[in-house]
Write an enzyme that holds these catalytic residues in place. Structure first.
Site, PDB file in Angstrom:
ATOM      1  N   HIS A  22       0.814  -1.208   0.000  1.00  9.05           N
ATOM      2  CA  HIS A  22       0.000   0.000   0.000  1.00  9.05           C
ATOM      3  C   HIS A  22       0.852   1.264   0.000  1.00  9.05           C
ATOM      4  O   HIS A  22       2.066   1.224   0.164  1.00  9.05           O
ATOM      5  CB  HIS A  22      -0.996  -0.016   1.163  1.00  9.05           C
ATOM      6  CG  HIS A  22      -0.332  -0.128   2.498  1.00  9.05           C
ATOM      7  ND1 HIS A  22      -0.001   0.952   3.260  1.00  9.05           N
ATOM      8  CD2 HIS A  22       0.084  -1.213   3.180  1.00  9.05           C
ATOM      9  CE1 HIS A  22       0.577   0.562   4.358  1.00  9.05           C
ATOM     10  NE2 HIS A  22       0.657  -0.758   4.341  1.00  9.05           N
ATOM     11  N   SER A 263      -6.619   3.861   5.143  1.00 11.83           N
ATOM     12  CA  SER A 263      -6.464   2.491   5.615  1.00 11.83           C
ATOM     13  C   SER A 263      -5.960   1.633   4.463  1.00 11.83           C
ATOM     14  O   SER A 263      -6.191   1.929   3.294  1.00 11.83           O
ATOM     15  CB  SER A 263      -7.813   1.984   6.135  1.00 11.83           C
ATOM     16  OG  SER A 263      -8.085   0.707   5.631  1.00 11.83           O
ATOM     17  N   LYS A 264      -5.252   0.562   4.847  1.00 15.92           N
ATOM     18  CA  LYS A 264      -4.730  -0.360   3.836  1.00 15.92           C
ATOM     19  C   LYS A 264      -5.837  -0.849   2.918  1.00 15.92           C
ATOM     20  O   LYS A 264      -5.590  -1.239   1.799  1.00 15.92           O
ATOM     21  CB  LYS A 264      -4.147  -1.606   4.519  1.00 15.92           C
ATOM     22  CG  LYS A 264      -2.850  -1.349   5.222  1.00 15.92           C
ATOM     23  CD  LYS A 264      -2.395  -2.620   5.929  1.00 15.92           C
ATOM     24  CE  LYS A 264      -1.458  -2.214   7.048  1.00 15.92           C
ATOM     25  NZ  LYS A 264      -1.013  -3.310   7.867  1.00 15.92           N
ATOM     26  N   ARG A 265      -7.043  -0.845   3.431  1.00 15.07           N
ATOM     27  CA  ARG A 265      -8.143  -1.396   2.648  1.00 15.07           C
ATOM     28  C   ARG A 265      -8.789  -0.370   1.718  1.00 15.07           C
ATOM     29  O   ARG A 265      -9.572  -0.731   0.854  1.00 15.07           O
ATOM     30  CB  ARG A 265      -9.186  -2.017   3.587  1.00 15.07           C
ATOM     31  CG  ARG A 265      -8.757  -3.385   4.104  1.00 15.07           C
ATOM     32  CD  ARG A 265      -9.623  -3.862   5.250  1.00 15.07           C
ATOM     33  NE  ARG A 265      -9.473  -2.997   6.405  1.00 15.07           N
ATOM     34  CZ  ARG A 265      -8.450  -3.091   7.275  1.00 15.07           C
ATOM     35  NH1 ARG A 265      -7.539  -4.014   7.117  1.00 15.07           N
ATOM     36  NH2 ARG A 265      -8.361  -2.271   8.302  1.00 15.07           N
ATOM     37  N   ASP A 266      -8.474   0.907   1.888  1.00 18.08           N
ATOM     38  CA  ASP A 266      -9.030   1.901   0.961  1.00 18.08           C
ATOM     39  C   ASP A 266      -8.493   1.644  -0.439  1.00 18.08           C
ATOM     40  O   ASP A 266      -7.299   1.402  -0.596  1.00 18.08           O
ATOM     41  CB  ASP A 266      -8.629   3.321   1.396  1.00 18.08           C
ATOM     42  CG  ASP A 266      -9.350   3.756   2.658  1.00 18.08           C
ATOM     43  OD1 ASP A 266     -10.479   3.268   2.870  1.00 18.08           O
ATOM     44  OD2 ASP A 266      -8.780   4.541   3.436  1.00 18.08           O
TER      45      ASP A 266
END
Ligand code: GLU
Ligand code: ZN
Length: 496
Positions: A22, A263-266
């Site tokens: 990321h 966030s890493k998930r964005d």
């Protein structure tokens, strides 16, 4: 920093190979790399893969590939080697076991037999009594009988580090003086009951053994710094290292949408997404550099060489940085514009291939055509992937050429088809097929003779030729497409 200090700079980038790499990771790598290069120091790349449940080989491979794509050359690390290897922590368990034993024997760490339920219970009690929760030191000085009792119960101990009972103060290279009180940094676990060493142990141990001088990392790790400073002193005490404690600098948080930490998930955190869309490393790195640093007040566009020359930690801003995709795109576009045309054309190829605009084996003619077409799109692109829609019409064979239905509906109506018909007639016998001749003939026929506004004159022709309302410059495009194919498409567009 004096020059003699500078020669000794050793920094590390030490990600865990979990998930997809990321943006935050790349920012950390960049700042470490730029710092090392600025000081003529050493950039160490270490893989923190001691969490078998989360780490994966795929992630590891991707990480290395992305590091190479971004252009971070590492002086020590995987595939490169170096005097302090191996650089994958999963290959260093013997070292950690040895260090753990020495810390234990030296009295700097102790066996703790508390179960997590017991600890939770005591924490709950501490909270209800208004005391700070956290390990309470219960096993710091167990008697031989107590230990025997736990062992008889079948308990397996964790190895817990004995924190000093005094404040820990250090000068952060980004945030200035920081102090932690002992009650906020309780004794912590180094090795699990099953013998598995944790980040808390392996990260500072390797920093010590690899003689790291500066630790630059995200602010989220600030709370582990007092622990690591205390552990460093213990490592020296028990003779594991004679290295000085590194200096620490914590890079600011990166904020995403709505004032929340990125966030890493964005989706916009996913590094691979940028490559897929056609960010060039120069553009992406330039943007990432701005997440906490600036080269000057009035210039946002710079090369990595310029960043390296100018990079100083004193200029890293401790305040949270805002991630701004639009700005990242604008910066990438600026870098695309500075590329040499041959270079840009070469970089477009994989994107055109992925979209099947170009075949696996690009012919000499296709290459030459792409080289001629590249200047037409260079100023119009934000990311390389946009070339697919912009240039597809040049490479597609006539059988599979198609027009955007909405654009065709709108611009190739009855009026539009009449315009295209007039354009065909004007171009049919053009003596030379080049941009000025095409332009002159079309202007005369459509603007002067028919009295059309340029927009109404060229819009239908553009859709006829390129299939889209938005395209590279029309006359140049027609020159590149060639007489035969252009006339063909004008004829096709009249059929409606
Ligand atoms: N492997 C750790 C992480 O990725 C490294 C943290 C550090 O830089 O100390 O979070
Ligand atoms: Zn305990």
């Amino acid at each position: 920093m004096t020059d003699s200090d500078a020669a000794a700079v050793r920094v590390r980038f030490c990600p865990s190979p979990t998930g997809s790499p990321h943006v935050g990771l790349a920012r950390t790598a960049l700042f470490n790399w730029a710092f090392a290069r600025h000081h003529g120091g050493t950039f160490v790349f270490r893989i923190e893969d001691t969490d078998a449940a989360r780490d994966s080989q795929e992630s590891y491979d991707t990480l290395l590939e992305v590091m190479r794509w971004l252009g971070f050359d590492w002086d020590e690390g995987p595939e490169v080697g170096g005097p302090h290897g191996p650089y994958r922590q999963s290959e260093r368990y013997d070292t950690y076991a040895d260090v753990a034993r020495r810390l234990h024997e030296g009295g700097r760490a102790y066996h703790c037999y508390c179960s997590s339920e017991e600890i939770d219970e005591r924490n709950a009690k501490a909270r209800s009594e208004g005391r700070a929760p956290g390990y309470d030191g219960q096993c710091r000085s167990l008697t031989a009988e107590q230990v025997a009792g736990y062992v008889a119960e079948g308990r397996k101990p964790v190895l817990r580090f004995r924190m000093p009972d005094e404040p820990i103060t250090f000068t952060d290279l980004v945030r200035g003086d920081i102090s932690f009180q002992p009650e906020n940094v309780p004794d912590y676990v180094l090795v699990r009951a099953n013998g598995h060493p944790l980040y808390t142990l392996v990260n500072p141990v390797d920093d010590a053994l690899m003689q790291i001088t500066h630790v630059l990392r995200g602010e989220d790790l600030l709370s582990s710094t007092p622990r690591q400073i205390a552990l460093y002193a213990a490592l020296r005490d028990v003779g594991v290292t004679d290295a000085a404690t590194p200096r620490f600098g914590h890079l600011p948080y990166v904020m995403g949408q709505g004032n929340k930490k990125l966030s890493k998930r964005d989706p916009e955190a996913n590094l691979l997404g940028y490559r897929e869309r056609g960010f060039v490393p120069e553009g992406l790195l330039n943007y990432l550099a701005l997440l906490g640093w600036a080269i000057s007040e009035d210039n946002d566009i710079f090369t990595m060489a310029e960043m390296v020359a100018a990079f100083r930690l004193e200029r890293v801003n401790p305040n949270p940085a805002r991630f701004d995709l639009k700005k990242a795109e604008a910066i990438n576009a600026a870098h695309l514009r500075t590329l040499d045309v041959d270079d840009l054309a070469t970089r477009l190829v994989p994107y055109l291939q992925a979209a099947e605009v170009l075949p696996e084996q690009v012919t000499h003619d296709q290459q030459a055509l792409l080289r001629r077409a590249t200047p037409l799109v260079q100023e119009r692109m934000t990311v390389l992937g946009e070339a697919v829609d912009m240039l597809g019409f040049l490479f597609v064979d006539e059988d599979s050429f198609s027009r955007d239905p909405a654009d065709a509906d709108k611009l190739l109506d009855e009026n539009g088809r009449a315009v295209v018909k007039a354009a065909s007639a004007a171009l049919a016998d053009l003596p030379t097929w080049d941009t000025p001749s095409i332009e002159e003939a079309l202007r005369r026929a459509l603007v002067e003779d028919m009295g059309l506004k340029p927009r109404h004159a060229f819009g239908p022709v553009r859709v006829a030729i390129t299939g889209r309302r938005v395209s590279p410059p029309l006359f140049e495009s027609m020159e590149l497409l060639g007489r035969e194919r252009s006339l063909n498409r004008l004829a096709g567009a009249q059929e409606g």
